[in-house]
Scaffold this motif. Structure first.
Motif, PDB file in Angstrom:
ATOM      1  N   VAL A   1      -2.032  -6.784 -10.766  1.00  0.00           N
ATOM      2  CA  VAL A   1      -1.186  -7.447  -9.763  1.00  0.00           C
ATOM      3  C   VAL A   1      -1.147  -6.641  -8.457  1.00  0.00           C
ATOM      4  CG1 VAL A   1       1.063  -6.459 -10.410  1.00  0.00           C
ATOM      5  CG2 VAL A   1       0.941  -8.791  -9.608  1.00  0.00           C
ATOM      6  N   ASP A   2      -1.507  -5.367  -8.551  1.00  0.00           N
ATOM      7  CA  ASP A   2      -1.379  -4.553  -7.345  1.00  0.00           C
ATOM      8  C   ASP A   2      -2.626  -3.739  -6.999  1.00  0.00           C
ATOM      9  OD1 ASP A   2      -0.145  -3.572  -5.108  1.00  0.00           O
ATOM     10  OD2 ASP A   2       0.941  -1.990  -6.142  1.00  0.00           O
ATOM     11  N   ALA A   3      -2.883  -2.661  -7.764  1.00  0.00           N
ATOM     12  CA  ALA A   3      -3.884  -1.681  -7.311  1.00  0.00           C
ATOM     13  C   ALA A   3      -5.294  -2.247  -7.139  1.00  0.00           C
ATOM     14  CB  ALA A   3      -3.916  -0.508  -8.296  1.00  0.00           C
TER      15      ALA A   3
ATOM     16  N   ILE B   1       2.228  -7.024   8.782  1.00  0.00           N
ATOM     17  CA  ILE B   1       2.828  -7.803   7.691  1.00  0.00           C
ATOM     18  C   ILE B   1       2.512  -7.259   6.292  1.00  0.00           C
ATOM     19  CG2 ILE B   1       0.979  -9.565   7.559  1.00  0.00           C
ATOM     20  CD1 ILE B   1       4.809 -10.121   7.236  1.00  0.00           C
ATOM     21  N   ARG B   2       1.431  -6.500   6.138  1.00  0.00           N
ATOM     22  CA  ARG B   2       1.163  -5.940   4.806  1.00  0.00           C
ATOM     23  C   ARG B   2       2.305  -5.025   4.353  1.00  0.00           C
ATOM     24  NH1 ARG B   2      -4.483  -3.848   2.118  1.00  0.00           N
ATOM     25  NH2 ARG B   2      -3.553  -3.273   0.111  1.00  0.00           N
ATOM     26  N   LYS B   3       3.086  -4.531   5.334  1.00  0.00           N
ATOM     27  CA  LYS B   3       4.240  -3.698   4.947  1.00  0.00           C
ATOM     28  C   LYS B   3       5.235  -4.493   4.099  1.00  0.00           C
ATOM     29  CE  LYS B   3       4.090  -0.836   9.074  1.00  0.00           C
ATOM     30  NZ  LYS B   3       4.773  -0.549  10.333  1.00  0.00           N
ATOM     31  N   ALA B   4       5.116  -5.820   4.123  1.00  0.00           N
ATOM     32  CA  ALA B   4       5.965  -6.649   3.255  1.00  0.00           C
ATOM     33  C   ALA B   4       5.851  -6.191   1.810  1.00  0.00           C
ATOM     34  CB  ALA B   4       5.550  -8.114   3.369  1.00  0.00           C
ATOM     35  N   LEU B   5       4.659  -5.734   1.444  1.00  0.00           N
ATOM     36  CA  LEU B   5       4.413  -5.321   0.051  1.00  0.00           C
ATOM     37  C   LEU B   5       5.205  -4.068  -0.320  1.00  0.00           C
ATOM     38  CD1 LEU B   5       0.566  -6.009   0.021  1.00  0.00           C
ATOM     39  CD2 LEU B   5       2.334  -7.386  -1.092  1.00  0.00           C
ATOM     40  N   ASN B   6       5.858  -3.470   0.676  1.00  0.00           N
ATOM     41  CA  ASN B   6       6.690  -2.289   0.394  1.00  0.00           C
ATOM     42  C   ASN B   6       8.105  -2.671  -0.041  1.00  0.00           C
ATOM     43  OD1 ASN B   6       4.603  -0.596   1.097  1.00  0.00           O
ATOM     44  ND2 ASN B   6       5.209  -0.495   3.245  1.00  0.00           N
TER      45      ASN B   6
ATOM     46  N   GLY C   1      -7.892  -3.772  -1.613  1.00  0.00           N
ATOM     47  CA  GLY C   1      -8.786  -2.843  -0.917  1.00  0.00           C
ATOM     48  C   GLY C   1      -8.270  -1.448  -0.640  1.00  0.00           C
ATOM     49  N   LYS C   2      -7.109  -1.075  -1.189  1.00  0.00           N
ATOM     50  CA  LYS C   2      -6.703   0.329  -1.004  1.00  0.00           C
ATOM     51  C   LYS C   2      -7.383   1.156  -2.093  1.00  0.00           C
ATOM     52  CE  LYS C   2      -2.191  -0.095   1.232  1.00  0.00           C
ATOM     53  NZ  LYS C   2      -0.730   0.079   1.089  1.00  0.00           N
ATOM     54  N   THR C   3      -8.055   2.219  -1.692  1.00  0.00           N
ATOM     55  CA  THR C   3      -8.662   3.113  -2.684  1.00  0.00           C
ATOM     56  C   THR C   3      -8.160   4.526  -2.397  1.00  0.00           C
ATOM     57  OG1 THR C   3     -10.582   3.975  -1.494  1.00  0.00           O
ATOM     58  CG2 THR C   3     -10.785   1.747  -2.421  1.00  0.00           C
TER      59      THR C   3
ATOM     60  N   THR D   1      -5.338  -3.681   6.966  1.00  0.00           N
ATOM     61  CA  THR D   1      -5.136  -2.231   7.107  1.00  0.00           C
ATOM     62  C   THR D   1      -3.676  -1.833   7.347  1.00  0.00           C
ATOM     63  OG1 THR D   1      -5.696  -2.361   9.440  1.00  0.00           O
ATOM     64  CG2 THR D   1      -7.498  -1.795   7.927  1.00  0.00           C
ATOM     65  N   GLU D   2      -2.774  -2.711   6.985  1.00  0.00           N
ATOM     66  CA  GLU D   2      -1.339  -2.422   7.013  1.00  0.00           C
ATOM     67  C   GLU D   2      -0.811  -1.978   8.376  1.00  0.00           C
ATOM     68  OE1 GLU D   2       0.101  -0.675   3.312  1.00  0.00           O
ATOM     69  OE2 GLU D   2       1.757   0.228   4.425  1.00  0.00           O
ATOM     70  N   GLN D   3      -1.160  -2.764   9.384  1.00  0.00           N
ATOM     71  CA  GLN D   3      -0.588  -2.498  10.711  1.00  0.00           C
ATOM     72  C   GLN D   3       0.725  -3.252  10.878  1.00  0.00           C
ATOM     73  OE1 GLN D   3      -2.243  -0.215  12.624  1.00  0.00           O
ATOM     74  NE2 GLN D   3      -3.526  -0.170  10.789  1.00  0.00           N
TER      75      GLN D   3
ATOM     76  N   ILE E   1      -0.714 -14.391  -3.868  1.00  0.00           N
ATOM     77  CA  ILE E   1       0.292 -14.098  -2.827  1.00  0.00           C
ATOM     78  C   ILE E   1      -0.070 -12.778  -2.146  1.00  0.00           C
ATOM     79  CG2 ILE E   1       2.721 -13.538  -2.382  1.00  0.00           C
ATOM     80  CD1 ILE E   1       3.426 -15.392  -4.789  1.00  0.00           C
ATOM     81  N   LYS E   2      -0.405 -11.796  -2.966  1.00  0.00           N
ATOM     82  CA  LYS E   2      -0.793 -10.503  -2.364  1.00  0.00           C
ATOM     83  C   LYS E   2      -2.056 -10.679  -1.522  1.00  0.00           C
ATOM     84  CE  LYS E   2      -2.077  -5.778  -2.825  1.00  0.00           C
ATOM     85  NZ  LYS E   2      -2.115  -4.502  -3.488  1.00  0.00           N
ATOM     86  N   GLU E   3      -3.021 -11.387  -2.068  1.00  0.00           N
ATOM     87  CA  GLU E   3      -4.290 -11.540  -1.356  1.00  0.00           C
ATOM     88  C   GLU E   3      -4.083 -12.177   0.022  1.00  0.00           C
ATOM     89  OE1 GLU E   3      -6.934 -14.552  -2.513  1.00  0.00           O
ATOM     90  OE2 GLU E   3      -8.723 -13.361  -2.162  1.00  0.00           O
TER      91      GLU E   3
HETATM   92  N1  GLY Z   1       0.512  -1.594  -2.998  1.00  0.00           N
HETATM   93  C1  GLY Z   1       0.786  -2.125  -1.727  1.00  0.00           C
HETATM   94  C2  GLY Z   1      -0.437  -2.542  -0.981  1.00  0.00           C
HETATM   95  O1  GLY Z   1      -1.477  -2.744  -1.569  1.00  0.00           O
HETATM   96  O2  GLY Z   1      -0.373  -2.640   0.210  1.00  0.00           O
END
Ligand code: GLY
Length: 349
Positions: free
Chosen positions: A123-125, A225-230, A129-131, A221-223, A211-213
């Protein structure tokens, strides 16, 4: 590069078909000692996998480190992996993070496929694309943004997970549903975690991954709206670190679940988040996850840990909050008093 999310009904057939459709030169499989024993047999009869070279590293977050990474680079190098090669990462979040990093840096990047074997990983990792690896005592200190070419979601792997690891992954599904819509939230909160229907879990999981995708697609690159995932993670990371200090470690998802209660409370007092939704989520979390025992005297340490959170961009503590389910407001802050009030709510509700 577009990341394909594949809901596999039959991992053997679906992975084999996917590999046949690819043009590659050299196939490599990365497992850890646990996934090699428990999960690899589900794919080992695929002809392409039979002839692939395998690398097995030590399991556990403590092994998400430069030495394991070096072992994977060494393996790829000795086996003459090249830009046309493909690596398959079979494992939980630690394995897909490390494997993705190894692949994305080897010869400036080779393609890789993630097959998550834990619910949290799926569901997350594994998606988005975060490695990376841990370094210098800091989690995920070194890493890249590099999406897997495909992520195979195969729920049979999760059927052998113990309840606490399943709940840990489920917390991120609650989070995704809060970021999306009330119908999805209601479905997630009606799910019976004590008598698991794996078919239904599979459906909910797939919706959750999408939803995450969608969020990642908007902001890889989390500039912004991706911060929503926090959501839930500012309090959540503080709970998690604090549990380690107390020598009573808790799983990441539990910390996030409890963090969500606090951050929905902040959403309620600061942004008028619906009280019924706050109560509904709080009841579900308390009912299934119990609660982290907390005394008032411990608030100041939690506050200090939040001040050191790497998501903060200034002196202020950064939160993702909600105006309502699906209405996300990033880059919010809160006073010490509001944070303590949220902790009071968490303890007393
Ligand atoms: N685990 C949060 C993200 O992938 O941005």
């Amino acid at each position: 590069m577009k990341q394909q999310i594949i809901r596999a009904n039959n991992i053997n057939k679906d992975l084999s078909a996917f590999l046949k459709s690819l043009n590659y030169n050299g196939l490599f499989v990365l497992c850890d000692e646990i996934t090699y024993t428990n999960c690899f047999h589900k794919i080992q009869t695929i002809p392409e996998i039979k002839t692939a070279k395998k690398c097995i590293i030590l399991a556990g977050d403590e092994n998400k480190k430069i030495e394991s990474l070096s072992k994977v680079w060494q393996f790829l190098s000795e086996n003459r992996a090249n830009r046309k090669s493909v690596m398959i990462n079979l494992g939980g979040g630690m394995l897909t993070d490390l494997g993705g990093f190894a692949a994305s840096t080897f010869k400036r990047g080779i393609r890789f496929i993630n097959i998550p074997t834990t619910l949290l990983g799926a569901v997350d990792a594994a998606v988005g694309g975060k490695t990376g690896i841990n370094f210098n005592g800091l989690k995920n200190e070194i890493g890249t943004f590099a999406p897997a070419m495909a992520v195979f979601i195969y729920s049979e792997f999760f059927e052998t997970l113990d309840t606490s690891n399943l709940l840990s992954g489920y917390a991120e599904m609650i989070k995704h549903s809060l970021l999306n819509s009330s119908p999805n939230l209601n479905a997630v909160l009606s799910f019976d975690l004590e008598n698991i229907d794996y078919k239904q879990l599979n459906r909910l999981l797939f919706e959750s991954v999408l939803i995450k995708e969608q969020i990642v697609k908007e902001d890889p690159t989390e500039q912004g709206i991706r911060k929503a995932l926090n959501l839930g993670h500012t309090f959540g990371h503080a709970f998690e670190s604090f549990s380690y200090e107390l020598n009573k470690p808790i799983l990441h998802g539990y910390a996030v679940a409890w963090g969500m209660i606090c951050e929905l409370y902040l959403s309620f007092i600061k942004l008028n988040f619906d009280k019924n939704d706050l109560i509904k989520v709080t009841r579900f979390i308390k009912g299934n996850y119990g609660k982290f025992p907390l005394e008032c005297e411990q608030y100041s340490r939690l506050y200090e840990l939040m001040q050191h959170d790497k998501k903060n961009e200034s002196e202020e503590i950064n939160f993702t909050l909600l105006k309502s389910v699906g209405d996300i407001v990033i880059n919010q802050t809160a006073s010490k008093q509001e944070i303590e009030e949220a902790l009071d709510f968490y303890r007393e509700y």
